[in-house]
Design a protein around this motif. Sequence first.
Motif, PDB file in Angstrom:
ATOM      1  N   ASN A 159       0.846  -1.198   0.000  1.00  0.00           N
ATOM      2  CA  ASN A 159       0.000   0.000   0.000  1.00  0.00           C
ATOM      3  C   ASN A 159       0.885   1.254   0.000  1.00  0.00           C
ATOM      4  N   ASP A 160       0.256   2.431   0.014  1.00  0.00           N
ATOM      5  CA  ASP A 160       1.026   3.673  -0.133  1.00  0.00           C
ATOM      6  C   ASP A 160       2.004   3.911   1.014  1.00  0.00           C
ATOM      7  N   ASP A 161       1.764   3.259   2.154  1.00  0.00           N
ATOM      8  CA  ASP A 161       2.692   3.394   3.288  1.00  0.00           C
ATOM      9  C   ASP A 161       3.776   2.318   3.265  1.00  0.00           C
ATOM     10  N   GLY A 162       3.763   1.493   2.230  1.00  0.00           N
ATOM     11  CA  GLY A 162       4.739   0.407   2.150  1.00  0.00           C
ATOM     12  C   GLY A 162       4.304  -0.838   2.904  1.00  0.00           C
ATOM     13  N   GLY A 163       3.103  -0.793   3.510  1.00  0.00           N
ATOM     14  CA  GLY A 163       2.576  -1.969   4.228  1.00  0.00           C
ATOM     15  C   GLY A 163       2.163  -3.056   3.247  1.00  0.00           C
ATOM     16  N   ILE A 164       2.046  -4.276   3.757  1.00  0.00           N
ATOM     17  CA  ILE A 164       1.719  -5.414   2.891  1.00  0.00           C
ATOM     18  C   ILE A 164       0.214  -5.682   2.951  1.00  0.00           C
ATOM     19  N   GLU A 165      -0.441  -5.610   1.791  1.00  0.00           N
ATOM     20  CA  GLU A 165      -1.892  -5.823   1.714  1.00  0.00           C
ATOM     21  C   GLU A 165      -2.224  -7.308   1.588  1.00  0.00           C
ATOM     22  N   ASP A 166      -1.310  -8.084   1.020  1.00  0.00           N
ATOM     23  CA  ASP A 166      -1.464  -9.542   0.939  1.00  0.00           C
ATOM     24  C   ASP A 166      -0.168 -10.088   0.363  1.00  0.00           C
ATOM     25  N   ASP A 167       0.113 -11.350   0.623  1.00  0.00           N
ATOM     26  CA  ASP A 167       1.210 -11.996  -0.104  1.00  0.00           C
ATOM     27  C   ASP A 167       0.627 -13.063  -1.012  1.00  0.00           C
ATOM     28  N   LEU A 168       1.361 -13.401  -2.057  1.00  0.00           N
ATOM     29  CA  LEU A 168       0.783 -14.237  -3.116  1.00  0.00           C
ATOM     30  C   LEU A 168       1.857 -14.974  -3.893  1.00  0.00           C
ATOM     31  N   MET A 169       1.429 -15.915  -4.705  1.00  0.00           N
ATOM     32  CA  MET A 169       2.267 -16.544  -5.724  1.00  0.00           C
ATOM     33  C   MET A 169       1.714 -16.101  -7.068  1.00  0.00           C
ATOM     34  N   PHE A 170       2.621 -15.794  -8.005  1.00  0.00           N
ATOM     35  CA  PHE A 170       2.152 -15.499  -9.364  1.00  0.00           C
ATOM     36  C   PHE A 170       2.978 -16.315 -10.346  1.00  0.00           C
ATOM     37  N   ALA A 171       2.295 -16.787 -11.402  1.00  0.00           N
ATOM     38  CA  ALA A 171       2.951 -17.662 -12.377  1.00  0.00           C
ATOM     39  C   ALA A 171       2.727 -17.127 -13.784  1.00  0.00           C
ATOM     40  N   ASN A 172       3.770 -17.256 -14.611  1.00  0.00           N
ATOM     41  CA  ASN A 172       3.657 -16.933 -16.031  1.00  0.00           C
ATOM     42  C   ASN A 172       3.208 -18.203 -16.741  1.00  0.00           C
ATOM     43  N   ARG A 173       1.952 -18.199 -17.212  1.00  0.00           N
ATOM     44  CA  ARG A 173       1.393 -19.380 -17.872  1.00  0.00           C
ATOM     45  C   ARG A 173       1.260 -19.149 -19.377  1.00  0.00           C
ATOM     46  N   GLY A 174       2.167 -18.325 -19.927  1.00  0.00           N
ATOM     47  CA  GLY A 174       2.159 -18.121 -21.380  1.00  0.00           C
ATOM     48  C   GLY A 174       1.135 -17.086 -21.790  1.00  0.00           C
ATOM     49  N   ASP A 175      -0.083 -17.527 -22.093  1.00  0.00           N
ATOM     50  CA  ASP A 175      -1.096 -16.566 -22.555  1.00  0.00           C
ATOM     51  C   ASP A 175      -1.842 -15.896 -21.401  1.00  0.00           C
ATOM     52  N   HIS A 176      -1.512 -16.247 -20.156  1.00  0.00           N
ATOM     53  CA  HIS A 176      -2.124 -15.563 -19.014  1.00  0.00           C
ATOM     54  C   HIS A 176      -1.233 -15.688 -17.789  1.00  0.00           C
ATOM     55  N   MET A 177      -1.585 -14.946 -16.736  1.00  0.00           N
ATOM     56  CA  MET A 177      -0.892 -15.085 -15.461  1.00  0.00           C
ATOM     57  C   MET A 177      -1.868 -15.696 -14.468  1.00  0.00           C
ATOM     58  N   LEU A 178      -1.347 -16.578 -13.614  1.00  0.00           N
ATOM     59  CA  LEU A 178      -2.168 -17.187 -12.568  1.00  0.00           C
ATOM     60  C   LEU A 178      -1.639 -16.728 -11.214  1.00  0.00           C
ATOM     61  N   LEU A 179      -2.539 -16.159 -10.408  1.00  0.00           N
ATOM     62  CA  LEU A 179      -2.171 -15.692  -9.075  1.00  0.00           C
ATOM     63  C   LEU A 179      -2.868 -16.573  -8.040  1.00  0.00           C
ATOM     64  N   VAL A 180      -2.177 -16.879  -6.954  1.00  0.00           N
ATOM     65  CA  VAL A 180      -2.813 -17.551  -5.816  1.00  0.00           C
ATOM     66  C   VAL A 180      -2.657 -16.632  -4.617  1.00  0.00           C
ATOM     67  N   VAL A 181      -3.815 -16.214  -4.057  1.00  0.00           N
ATOM     68  CA  VAL A 181      -3.817 -15.228  -2.975  1.00  0.00           C
ATOM     69  C   VAL A 181      -4.514 -15.810  -1.743  1.00  0.00           C
ATOM     70  N   ASN A 182      -4.324 -15.140  -0.607  1.00  0.00           N
ATOM     71  CA  ASN A 182      -4.915 -15.629   0.640  1.00  0.00           C
ATOM     72  C   ASN A 182      -6.439 -15.529   0.636  1.00  0.00           C
ATOM     73  N   ALA A 183      -7.077 -16.530   1.267  1.00  0.00           N
ATOM     74  CA  ALA A 183      -8.531 -16.614   1.301  1.00  0.00           C
ATOM     75  C   ALA A 183      -9.164 -15.351   1.879  1.00  0.00           C
ATOM     76  N   ALA A 184      -8.612 -14.880   3.001  1.00  0.00           N
ATOM     77  CA  ALA A 184      -9.230 -13.750   3.693  1.00  0.00           C
ATOM     78  C   ALA A 184      -9.082 -12.449   2.907  1.00  0.00           C
TER      79      ALA A 184
END
Lengths: 119, 371
Positions: free
Chosen positions: B92-117
């Motif tokens: 966020n604008d204060d440098g705080g973390i809004e969520d952590d995630l995994m992101f993958a390059n799947r060629g024609d798209h990107m796949l993100l896995v984010v926290n449930a909450a």
Amino acid sequence: MKFTEEHEWIREEDGVYVVGITEHASEQLGDVVFVELPEEGMEVTKDEDICVIESVKAASDILAPLDGEIVEVNQAIVDDPGKVNEDPLGDAWFFKMKVTDLSPMDDYMDEAAYKKFIG
Amino acid sequence: MVELQHTPLFELHGELGAKMVEFAGYSMPVQYPLGVMKEHLHCRAEAGLFDVSHMGQVVLRGADAAARLESLLPQDVIGLKEGRQRYGFFTNDDGGIEDDLMFANRGDHMLLVVNAACKDADVQRLKAGLEPDVSVELLVDRALLALQGPEAAAALAALNPEVAEMRFMDVLTVDLAGAECWVSRSGYTGEDGYEISVPSEAAEVLARALLSDERVEPIGLGARDSLRLEAGLCLYGHDIDDATTPVEAALTWGIQKVRRAGGDREGNFPGAPVVLGELAKGAARKRVGLAPEGRAPMREGVELFASEEGGEAVGRVTSGAFGPTLGRPMAMGYVPADLSAEGTTLYGDVRGKRLPVTVAKLPFVAANFKR
């Protein structure tokens, strides 16, 4: 043997009262990882928090079920807290006490009543 | 009361005797009959199957998806090769973390896995930042399983040998038990293993196929937590949140050079002045590992002091538990930078007593990835 609503059991043995937690309590707690026992010789009052038991999930208090004096504690469950899950009604007793007022024993449950209590 | 959501494996959890709890609006298995301790040890010794279908799977499509995603986080997204995955965090604008995630390059798209909450807020953030050039779709028709442990590779390869060749953080589309699955070689335990996105209707068949392997036991959220803590991994909402920066959280390894000062794509993410400033000068506090000296666990919320008596609290435990593999208690928390050196003795207030705790190296248990 008598049972309290706090899931402790009390058994008389040669004039002293041995206290532990029930099998139901040990199952609900999950794997026990830490036990802190009172000092031997400590005077305790009924319902006073005198032991701490921690499982993989949370910390709980063990209450003195009766007024009296702690005469012996079970160091074996401090050294190996997992014993509380293995043999809660036997080897994994918590402490032995000399009791000054036995009247609350009348209010505690027998095994049949406790089984009904835990449903 | 709000109705809890179910994952596609809800019925199976019941059949396996799981104890269910509420987690992020879902009914999730916290443990199975084996119990937290044995589940944990089994995962380190052989293999464990986790249902993590509550997590959000988000697909980004559009020519500039990677470049645009870089405007929301401090990672190198453009440089991530096809078939590879990376860890990241939204700031966020204060440098705080809004969520952590995994992101993958799947060629024609990107796949993100984010926290449930965080998934609804993440989708809002992504839509606000990327639409209309990049489409943002939260997938509601796929489950997510994790298979973790030293025998995970052999157990999954029994269903499709292609997965054996994957390296840590590779992603691949493979057929598993008759369904098209998106597999990454990654996880949240410190062990080798896989995370498997599977169509919801095929999830139970796949889970049963994996559980029929005698090396694989189902593992609940209880052991998932002690496994990740031994591995020194952060739990969002506890060890990191919107008020902790990546530098404070000791996650600077997750900010690639190209996004740092002097890099080709320096800054240009929310809170960049704060984060780049802290990268240069250090932060006032730091997330560290904590090893209680006694046997009493120091759990989340325990206040930390510099001395055995007197003084104000200098820090706080953010995660703490007994480490089944470690054989003793372990914790993580935030302490002032000048008290963050390994070996520093602090005192944690446990039930009114200040007990000694040492700043310790993370992870507590060494990782076992297939690099």
